[in-house]
Motif scaffolding. Structure first.
Motif, PDB file in Angstrom:
ATOM      1  N   LEU A   1     -30.610 -44.215  -7.424  1.00  0.00           N
ATOM      2  CA  LEU A   1     -29.677 -43.095  -7.529  1.00  0.00           C
ATOM      3  C   LEU A   1     -30.268 -41.829  -6.920  1.00  0.00           C
ATOM      4  CD1 LEU A   1     -28.318 -43.661 -11.176  1.00  0.00           C
ATOM      5  CD2 LEU A   1     -27.219 -44.254  -9.006  1.00  0.00           C
ATOM      6  N   MET A   2     -31.549 -41.589  -7.218  1.00  0.00           N
ATOM      7  CA  MET A   2     -32.211 -40.425  -6.638  1.00  0.00           C
ATOM      8  C   MET A   2     -32.336 -40.561  -5.121  1.00  0.00           C
ATOM      9  SD  MET A   2     -35.215 -39.533  -9.401  1.00  0.00           S
ATOM     10  CE  MET A   2     -34.803 -38.920 -11.041  1.00  0.00           C
ATOM     11  N   ALA A   3     -32.583 -41.767  -4.653  1.00  0.00           N
ATOM     12  CA  ALA A   3     -32.689 -42.000  -3.217  1.00  0.00           C
ATOM     13  C   ALA A   3     -31.368 -41.697  -2.523  1.00  0.00           C
ATOM     14  CB  ALA A   3     -33.113 -43.438  -2.951  1.00  0.00           C
ATOM     15  N   VAL A   4     -30.254 -42.056  -3.158  1.00  0.00           N
ATOM     16  CA  VAL A   4     -28.937 -41.775  -2.587  1.00  0.00           C
ATOM     17  C   VAL A   4     -28.723 -40.269  -2.494  1.00  0.00           C
ATOM     18  CG1 VAL A   4     -26.457 -41.924  -3.004  1.00  0.00           C
ATOM     19  CG2 VAL A   4     -27.883 -43.951  -3.302  1.00  0.00           C
ATOM     20  N   ILE A   5     -29.095 -39.552  -3.567  1.00  0.00           N
ATOM     21  CA  ILE A   5     -28.928 -38.099  -3.559  1.00  0.00           C
ATOM     22  C   ILE A   5     -29.724 -37.480  -2.423  1.00  0.00           C
ATOM     23  CG2 ILE A   5     -29.421 -35.986  -4.854  1.00  0.00           C
ATOM     24  CD1 ILE A   5     -28.809 -37.531  -7.409  1.00  0.00           C
ATOM     25  N   PHE A   6     -30.976 -37.875  -2.311  1.00  0.00           N
ATOM     26  CA  PHE A   6     -31.822 -37.295  -1.280  1.00  0.00           C
ATOM     27  C   PHE A   6     -31.376 -37.725   0.119  1.00  0.00           C
ATOM     28  CE2 PHE A   6     -35.633 -37.317   1.428  1.00  0.00           C
ATOM     29  CZ  PHE A   6     -35.985 -35.983   1.327  1.00  0.00           C
ATOM     30  N   GLY A   7     -30.962 -38.986   0.255  1.00  0.00           N
ATOM     31  CA  GLY A   7     -30.552 -39.477   1.557  1.00  0.00           C
ATOM     32  C   GLY A   7     -29.288 -38.811   2.069  1.00  0.00           C
ATOM     33  N   VAL A   8     -28.377 -38.433   1.152  1.00  0.00           N
ATOM     34  CA  VAL A   8     -27.129 -37.801   1.567  1.00  0.00           C
ATOM     35  C   VAL A   8     -27.321 -36.309   1.831  1.00  0.00           C
ATOM     36  CG1 VAL A   8     -24.789 -37.203   0.813  1.00  0.00           C
ATOM     37  CG2 VAL A   8     -25.688 -39.503   0.407  1.00  0.00           C
ATOM     38  N   ILE A   9     -28.036 -35.630   0.913  1.00  0.00           N
ATOM     39  CA  ILE A   9     -28.160 -34.181   1.003  1.00  0.00           C
ATOM     40  C   ILE A   9     -29.330 -33.761   1.890  1.00  0.00           C
ATOM     41  CG2 ILE A   9     -28.446 -32.064  -0.348  1.00  0.00           C
ATOM     42  CD1 ILE A   9     -27.208 -33.489  -2.701  1.00  0.00           C
ATOM     43  N   GLY A  10     -30.418 -34.558   1.880  1.00  0.00           N
ATOM     44  CA  GLY A  10     -31.636 -34.175   2.601  1.00  0.00           C
ATOM     45  C   GLY A  10     -31.424 -33.850   4.066  1.00  0.00           C
ATOM     46  N   PRO A  11     -30.834 -34.732   4.867  1.00  0.00           N
ATOM     47  CA  PRO A  11     -30.650 -34.420   6.296  1.00  0.00           C
ATOM     48  C   PRO A  11     -29.802 -33.178   6.531  1.00  0.00           C
ATOM     49  CG  PRO A  11     -30.335 -36.766   5.888  1.00  0.00           C
ATOM     50  CD  PRO A  11     -30.413 -36.114   4.546  1.00  0.00           C
ATOM     51  N   ARG A  12     -28.772 -32.984   5.717  1.00  0.00           N
ATOM     52  CA  ARG A  12     -27.942 -31.789   5.882  1.00  0.00           C
ATOM     53  C   ARG A  12     -28.733 -30.527   5.535  1.00  0.00           C
ATOM     54  NH1 ARG A  12     -24.712 -35.949   4.411  1.00  0.00           N
ATOM     55  NH2 ARG A  12     -22.650 -36.110   5.390  1.00  0.00           N
ATOM     56  N   SER A  13     -29.553 -30.635   4.501  1.00  0.00           N
ATOM     57  CA  SER A  13     -30.384 -29.499   4.130  1.00  0.00           C
ATOM     58  C   SER A  13     -31.385 -29.171   5.235  1.00  0.00           C
ATOM     59  CB  SER A  13     -31.128 -29.795   2.824  1.00  0.00           C
ATOM     60  OG  SER A  13     -32.001 -28.755   2.483  1.00  0.00           O
ATOM     61  N   GLN A  14     -31.980 -30.207   5.823  1.00  0.00           N
ATOM     62  CA  GLN A  14     -32.950 -30.000   6.909  1.00  0.00           C
ATOM     63  C   GLN A  14     -32.296 -29.305   8.097  1.00  0.00           C
ATOM     64  OE1 GLN A  14     -36.012 -30.132   7.522  1.00  0.00           O
ATOM     65  NE2 GLN A  14     -35.948 -29.962   9.749  1.00  0.00           N
ATOM     66  N   LYS A  15     -31.101 -29.751   8.464  1.00  0.00           N
ATOM     67  CA  LYS A  15     -30.394 -29.138   9.586  1.00  0.00           C
ATOM     68  C   LYS A  15     -30.067 -27.683   9.276  1.00  0.00           C
ATOM     69  CE  LYS A  15     -26.325 -29.758  12.528  1.00  0.00           C
ATOM     70  NZ  LYS A  15     -25.132 -30.589  12.789  1.00  0.00           N
ATOM     71  N   ALA A  16     -29.680 -27.411   8.018  1.00  0.00           N
ATOM     72  CA  ALA A  16     -29.340 -26.045   7.633  1.00  0.00           C
ATOM     73  C   ALA A  16     -30.563 -25.137   7.696  1.00  0.00           C
ATOM     74  CB  ALA A  16     -28.741 -26.028   6.223  1.00  0.00           C
ATOM     75  N   PHE A  17     -31.721 -25.652   7.305  1.00  0.00           N
ATOM     76  CA  PHE A  17     -32.932 -24.842   7.376  1.00  0.00           C
ATOM     77  C   PHE A  17     -33.320 -24.564   8.825  1.00  0.00           C
ATOM     78  CE2 PHE A  17     -33.921 -25.943   2.882  1.00  0.00           C
ATOM     79  CZ  PHE A  17     -34.187 -24.655   2.441  1.00  0.00           C
ATOM     80  N   GLY A  18     -33.129 -25.533   9.701  1.00  0.00           N
ATOM     81  CA  GLY A  18     -33.404 -25.286  11.113  1.00  0.00           C
ATOM     82  C   GLY A  18     -32.535 -24.159  11.647  1.00  0.00           C
ATOM     83  N   THR A  19     -31.244 -24.168  11.282  1.00  0.00           N
ATOM     84  CA  THR A  19     -30.339 -23.101  11.689  1.00  0.00           C
ATOM     85  C   THR A  19     -30.768 -21.766  11.101  1.00  0.00           C
ATOM     86  OG1 THR A  19     -28.497 -24.683  11.802  1.00  0.00           O
ATOM     87  CG2 THR A  19     -27.937 -22.341  11.685  1.00  0.00           C
ATOM     88  N   GLN A  20     -31.186 -21.790   9.838  1.00  0.00           N
ATOM     89  CA  GLN A  20     -31.610 -20.555   9.181  1.00  0.00           C
ATOM     90  C   GLN A  20     -32.761 -19.900   9.926  1.00  0.00           C
ATOM     91  OE1 GLN A  20     -32.868 -21.011   5.087  1.00  0.00           O
ATOM     92  NE2 GLN A  20     -34.204 -19.224   5.232  1.00  0.00           N
ATOM     93  N   TRP A  21     -33.768 -20.681  10.306  1.00  0.00           N
ATOM     94  CA  TRP A  21     -34.927 -20.074  10.961  1.00  0.00           C
ATOM     95  C   TRP A  21     -34.607 -19.641  12.382  1.00  0.00           C
ATOM     96  CZ3 TRP A  21     -38.324 -18.035   8.119  1.00  0.00           C
ATOM     97  CH2 TRP A  21     -38.608 -18.565   6.866  1.00  0.00           C
ATOM     98  N   ARG A  22     -33.664 -20.295  13.032  1.00  0.00           N
ATOM     99  CA  ARG A  22     -33.229 -19.797  14.327  1.00  0.00           C
ATOM    100  C   ARG A  22     -32.554 -18.436  14.180  1.00  0.00           C
ATOM    101  NH1 ARG A  22     -31.409 -25.034  15.130  1.00  0.00           N
ATOM    102  NH2 ARG A  22     -29.234 -24.406  14.959  1.00  0.00           N
ATOM    103  N   LYS A  23     -31.721 -18.308  13.131  1.00  0.00           N
ATOM    104  CA  LYS A  23     -31.047 -17.036  12.890  1.00  0.00           C
ATOM    105  C   LYS A  23     -32.053 -15.945  12.548  1.00  0.00           C
ATOM    106  CE  LYS A  23     -26.894 -18.726  13.429  1.00  0.00           C
ATOM    107  NZ  LYS A  23     -26.076 -18.377  14.610  1.00  0.00           N
ATOM    108  N   VAL A  24     -33.116 -16.292  11.828  1.00  0.00           N
ATOM    109  CA  VAL A  24     -34.153 -15.311  11.516  1.00  0.00           C
ATOM    110  C   VAL A  24     -34.785 -14.794  12.804  1.00  0.00           C
ATOM    111  CG1 VAL A  24     -36.440 -15.006  10.495  1.00  0.00           C
ATOM    112  CG2 VAL A  24     -34.662 -16.186   9.209  1.00  0.00           C
ATOM    113  N   GLY A  25     -35.089 -15.717  13.731  1.00  0.00           N
ATOM    114  CA  GLY A  25     -35.677 -15.312  15.004  1.00  0.00           C
ATOM    115  C   GLY A  25     -34.744 -14.405  15.794  1.00  0.00           C
ATOM    116  N   ARG A  26     -33.458 -14.739  15.817  1.00  0.00           N
ATOM    117  CA  ARG A  26     -32.503 -13.921  16.576  1.00  0.00           C
ATOM    118  C   ARG A  26     -32.334 -12.541  15.939  1.00  0.00           C
ATOM    119  NH1 ARG A  26     -27.854 -18.578  17.575  1.00  0.00           N
ATOM    120  NH2 ARG A  26     -29.112 -19.884  18.971  1.00  0.00           N
ATOM    121  N   LEU A  27     -32.313 -12.490  14.603  1.00  0.00           N
ATOM    122  CA  LEU A  27     -32.182 -11.202  13.936  1.00  0.00           C
ATOM    123  C   LEU A  27     -33.418 -10.344  14.195  1.00  0.00           C
ATOM    124  CD1 LEU A  27     -30.413  -9.482  12.072  1.00  0.00           C
ATOM    125  CD2 LEU A  27     -31.662 -10.432  10.133  1.00  0.00           C
ATOM    126  N   ASN A  28     -34.583 -10.951  14.178  1.00  0.00           N
ATOM    127  CA  ASN A  28     -35.799 -10.209  14.490  1.00  0.00           C
ATOM    128  C   ASN A  28     -35.755  -9.657  15.913  1.00  0.00           C
ATOM    129  OD1 ASN A  28     -36.968 -10.551  12.015  1.00  0.00           O
ATOM    130  ND2 ASN A  28     -38.222 -12.298  12.603  1.00  0.00           N
TER     131      ASN A  28
END
Length: 674
Positions: free
Chosen positions: A251-278
């Motif tokens: 059950l925990m693996a399903v949670i991480f497998g579904v949410i994890g990749p989306r979270s990783q992609k969102a963090f990549g976008t976040q740090w790109r936005k930080v660079g652009r704002l800087n």
């Protein structure tokens, strides 16, 4: 590092890079999300390789600490058994005589139809009616558990201390690697990447990697060892209850497998936005005066708000997705806890387990799900850190300038003869700039380079400094191809003053001596006197020891330029390059500088880029450039007589000046005809 491209040349370069971006040749430059999480994460962990021995030591400490923490609930369960069994022996004293054995009690209860109670008594160890609670045994158990927890906590502290040392040293090495890498990057890299974006990678991203590894490394090791140890203990108590606990894993693996990749992609976008704002903030702050002058505060604020809103949305999404992981895993853990409690109670009632064992198992179930939940929470942190790590790795993997040849020849002693032989160069293959350029400059000559904006004047001197590599042809310095010499040897013989003055935070004396570290105070003073720096330094509170701030805002723009000229002169170069070096000084100072530079240029090959043609009338050779080619060359009088491109430039300047002054003023000024 100061810029060396004019605004027009930079604009041309940006157009070329936009064309490359549209054709898919931009991935080596633009920052992105962690497209390959596994590879990037492994590389981030690989930064710890120099501390492998210390890490093994930490892992051993962690294993011992985890072993003690895992064994403690089992021992503590014995304390519960001692209390419960003692209380049960006193309770049954009303039905059986004191000293009745366990077998007799069990047989009698079964005969009386009290099967559940008989099974419970039968599961107890060393039960005798009326003996009560064995406080001596209970005291020993409690002391043992306290000792175990103290030692386990101490080992955990040592583990955290050593890991912090490892992390501090690892991040120190990473910053050293980034600094070394920046010094090995070609100038073209800085033409393509915004300063704010680069600063964000060097500061924000490295800080994020540091926090990620400090927060997660120790916890990951402890959590993994805890899960393994607890799993072993649970199976040793009851394999049925252990299987119930294991239900949580998929059950925990399903949670991480579904949410994890989306979270990783969102963090990549976040740090790109930080660079652009800087980058946006750096651009606004560096040009703050111009923003005020042209009344673009509202426009600047609006652009900032747009970038800030995009960062807010990206950060909210990243944090929301990462925040779901740990609560989801905790929910699964709580469901597991309920199942274990119900099944454990039934097993105690049936005599399959002792009460203390169930208590220990419930503790183990919490110890089992808690590190899994922590791992889920750390997964979000690790994803954010990996996204930052990939951005730093992109910088570390960027193409470097070609290293100098190990067997590079030593520079010969010469007077500074410069020869261009069929030189070709372009910032982009699709936009040729210099196609076939050849000329020769004799020692001691002053060469003026003129031409319309974007003609390639600054590019020409950048090639002499070997800031860029040629596409074809050769540049010779005293008969030696500069491509065969080391860059340090080429640049050590060249002094350069840029159009935009660059000074560092330090004293005026230190800024002048930056041109040559071995320069004495007398040589620094002589350069200052020759370039008219001395005339304003004495009006400052501390003279040559006046400390300039980061923007050198405590001196005027013209005074900053004078200091940079003095810095070039103190270097005693054989080749001197002045890129609009007098553009920031007043007319009177410019006249004084002309006399000073005439004396200092004696015996040196000098290149002067100037838009004000009146400042180069006495040049030995004037090169007129258009579209990267030399279309005319000669002295001022020769080019005026030819009435070609130089004549048109010269005429347009004075016609513009006359129209700006007005007919009456122009007539009074008696502007000479060319």
């Amino acid at each position: 590092m100061p810029d060396t491209l004019t605004e027009e040349e930079r604009a041309e370069l940006e157009l070329a890079e936009q064309a490359r971006q549209s054709s898919g040749d931009w991935d080596s430059v633009k920052p992105g999300k962690a497209d390959n999480f596994g590879k990037s994460f492994a590389r981030m962990v690989g930064l710890l390789k120099p501390h492998a021995v210390a890490f093994v030591f930490v892992s051993i400490l962690g294993a011992i600490g985890v072993f003690l923490a895992v064994i403690a609930p089992k021992i503590l369960g014995e304390a519960t058994n001692i209390i419960f069994e003692g209380a049960a022996s006193n309770a049954l004293a009303a039905q059986f005589p004191a000293g009745t054995s366990q077998e007799t009690v069990v047989r009698s209860l079964n005969a009386a139809g009290q099967t559940d109670l008989a099974n419970m008594i039968g599961a107890m160890s060393d039960f005798t009616v009326g003996t009560g609670v064995d406080f001596d045994a209970l005291r020993m158990v409690i002391v043992a558990v306290l000792a175990i927890y103290v030692v386990s906590s101490f080992l955990s502290w040592i583990q955290g201390y050593v890991i912090n040392i490892i992390m501090v040293r690892t991040m120190w090495r990473l910053r050293e690697s980034v600094e070394t890498k920046i010094n090995r990057l070609p100038l073209s890299y800085f033409d393509k990447v915004q300063r704010g974006e680069l600063i964000s990678r060097v500061t924000n991203d490295i800080d994020n990697i540091t926090q990620t590894m400090q927060q997660s490394l120790s916890s990951v090791v402890t959590s993994v060892l805890t899960v393994i140890g607890v799993l072993i203990m649970m199976f040793s108590i009851s394999w049925q209850l252990a299987l119930v606990a294991l239900i949580s894993l998929p059950l925990m693996a399903v949670i991480f497998g579904v949410i994890g990749p989306r979270s990783q992609k969102a963090f990549g976008t976040q740090w790109r936005k930080v660079g652009r704002l800087n980058a946006r903030v750096e651009e606004s702050f560096s040009g703050h005066a111009l923003v005020k002058v042209f009344g673009r505060e509202a426009d600047s604020r609006e652009k900032f708000q747009v970038e800030n809103e995009e960062l807010y949305q990206a950060s909210f999404k990243a944090q929301f997705l990462s925040g779901i992981i740990m609560p989801g895993m905790m929910f699964v853990g709580n469901l597991t806890y309920v199942g274990i409690a119900v099944l454990g109670a039934l097993m105690v009632a049936n005599g399959q387990l002792r009460l203390g064992d169930v208590q220990a198992f419930i503790q183990y179930s919490q110890q089992f799900t808690q590190p899994l939940s922590q791992l889920g929470g750390m997964a979000a942190v690790i994803q954010s850190g990996t996204a930052s790590a990939e951005r730093v790795f992109e910088l570390l993997d960027a193409d470097e300038q070609e290293p100098d040849a190990v067997d590079a020849p030593k520079p010969v002693d010469g007077d500074g003869v410069i020869e261009f032989e069929n030189v070709r160069f372009s910032y982009s293959p699709d936009h040729p700039l210099i196609t076939d350029l050849s000329f020769r400059v004799e020692p001691g000559q002053t060469v003026a380079i003129v031409g319309p904006t974007g003609a390639g004047k600054t590019t020409l001197v950048n090639l002499i400094m070997r800031f860029y590599e040629l596409d074809g042809g050769r540049i010779l310095l005293d008969g030696q191809d500069i491509a065969e010499l080391t860059r340090n040897d080429v640049r050590s013989r060249t002094g350069m003053v840029l159009q935009d003055p660059w000074l560092f935070a330090g004293t005026i004396r230190e800024n002048i001596r930056y041109g040559r570290e071995t320069a004495t105070d007398e040589e620094v003073m002589a350069a200052a006197v020759a370039t008219r720096v001395d005339r304003f330094v004495h009006s400052l509170p501390d003279g040559y020891d006046t400390v300039l701030d980061e923007e050198a805002s405590n001196v005027s723009a013209g005074e900053k330029q004078l200091i940079t000229i003095a810095r070039a002169f103190v270097a005693q170069p054989s080749v001197l390059i002045l890129d609009e070096a007098t553009s920031s000084v007043d007319t009177r100072t410019e006249l004084l500088l002309q006399h000073a530079m005439a004396a200092l240029r004696e015996g040196r090959t000098s290149f002067v880029i100037a838009h004000r043609l009146s400042t180069i009338r006495d040049a030995d050779l004037i090169l007129v450039m258009e579209h990267g080619d030399i279309v005319e060359k000669g002295t001022h009088d020769e080019l005026i007589a030819a009435q070609g491109a130089y004549w048109r430039l010269y005429q347009s300047q004075f016609e513009q000046a006359a129209s700006d002054m007005g007919p009456a003023v122009a007539e009074a000024a008696e502007v000479p005809a060319p």
